[in-house]
Design a protein around this motif. Structure first.
Motif, PDB file in Angstrom:
ATOM      1  N   GLY A   1       0.822  -1.210   0.000  1.00 19.14           N
ATOM      2  CA  GLY A   1       0.000   0.000   0.000  1.00 19.14           C
ATOM      3  C   GLY A   1       0.857   1.261   0.000  1.00 19.14           C
ATOM      4  O   GLY A   1       0.561   2.225  -0.726  1.00 19.14           O
ATOM      5  N   CYS A   2       1.908   1.273   0.779  1.00 13.66           N
ATOM      6  CA  CYS A   2       2.805   2.439   0.828  1.00 13.66           C
ATOM      7  C   CYS A   2       3.497   2.649  -0.513  1.00 13.66           C
ATOM      8  O   CYS A   2       3.607   3.783  -0.993  1.00 13.66           O
ATOM      9  N   GLU A   3       3.963   1.566  -1.115  1.00 11.89           N
ATOM     10  CA  GLU A   3       4.611   1.687  -2.425  1.00 11.89           C
ATOM     11  C   GLU A   3       3.637   2.233  -3.463  1.00 11.89           C
ATOM     12  O   GLU A   3       4.010   3.077  -4.284  1.00 11.89           O
ATOM     13  N   ARG A   4       2.386   1.759  -3.443  1.00 13.67           N
ATOM     14  CA  ARG A   4       1.366   2.248  -4.375  1.00 13.67           C
ATOM     15  C   ARG A   4       1.120   3.739  -4.150  1.00 13.67           C
ATOM     16  O   ARG A   4       1.079   4.516  -5.113  1.00 13.67           O
ATOM     17  N   ASP A   5       1.002   4.145  -2.892  1.00  9.96           N
ATOM     18  CA  ASP A   5       0.769   5.560  -2.586  1.00  9.96           C
ATOM     19  C   ASP A   5       1.953   6.424  -3.019  1.00  9.96           C
ATOM     20  O   ASP A   5       1.768   7.523  -3.538  1.00  9.96           O
ATOM     21  N   ILE A   6       3.172   5.926  -2.810  1.00 12.64           N
ATOM     22  CA  ILE A   6       4.361   6.676  -3.216  1.00 12.64           C
ATOM     23  C   ILE A   6       4.379   6.853  -4.733  1.00 12.64           C
ATOM     24  O   ILE A   6       4.702   7.934  -5.234  1.00 12.64           O
TER      25      ILE A   6
END
Length: 124
Positions: free
Chosen positions: A67-72
């Motif tokens: 999720g963090c990678e997608r948001d970044i």
């Protein structure tokens, strides 16, 4: 034999005491063995719970990381779009500033207006 009688009685008491102690020691060992078995079962349950929690935390960590990678990536894409717009606006402002400046006006007047050669009509 009479001299040995008190000694034999004493030895018999010692033997009886040792037998009682041996029986009590056996009972105590049985109780401790039962406690150890119970503790082993409890440990097995606790280790299974710890392993289950470890799997759960690992799965949750993987989901959070994804999720963090997608948001970044989304933020990075938006920043790239904003940067393109910013450079476009900066370029447009530079061109407009040049066109309205005195130097730009001279250049633009030469480009936009064509030099006309005066025509003289002679009559004969």
């Amino acid at each position: 034999m009479e001299n040995n009688s008190p000694l034999i009685q004493r030895l018999e008491r010692v033997i009886d005491t040792l037998q009682d102690n041996s029986v009590k020691m056996g009972q105590m060992l049985a109780v401790h063995d039962e406690k150890l078995d119970k503790q082993d079962r409890i440990d097995a349950v606790l280790f299974e719970k710890v392993e289950s929690l470890h799997r759960e935390v690992s799965r949750s960590t993987t989901e959070i990381k994804a999720g963090c990678e997608r948001d970044i990536r989304k933020v990075d894409d938006r920043l790239r779009i904003m940067e393109k717009k910013m450079w476009t606006i900066a370029g447009a402002i530079s061109i407009i500033s040049f066109v309205v400046s005195p130097v730009g006006m001279r250049v633009m007047s030469n480009v936009l207006t064509t030099a006309t050669t005066p025509s003289i009509i002679e009559t004969r």
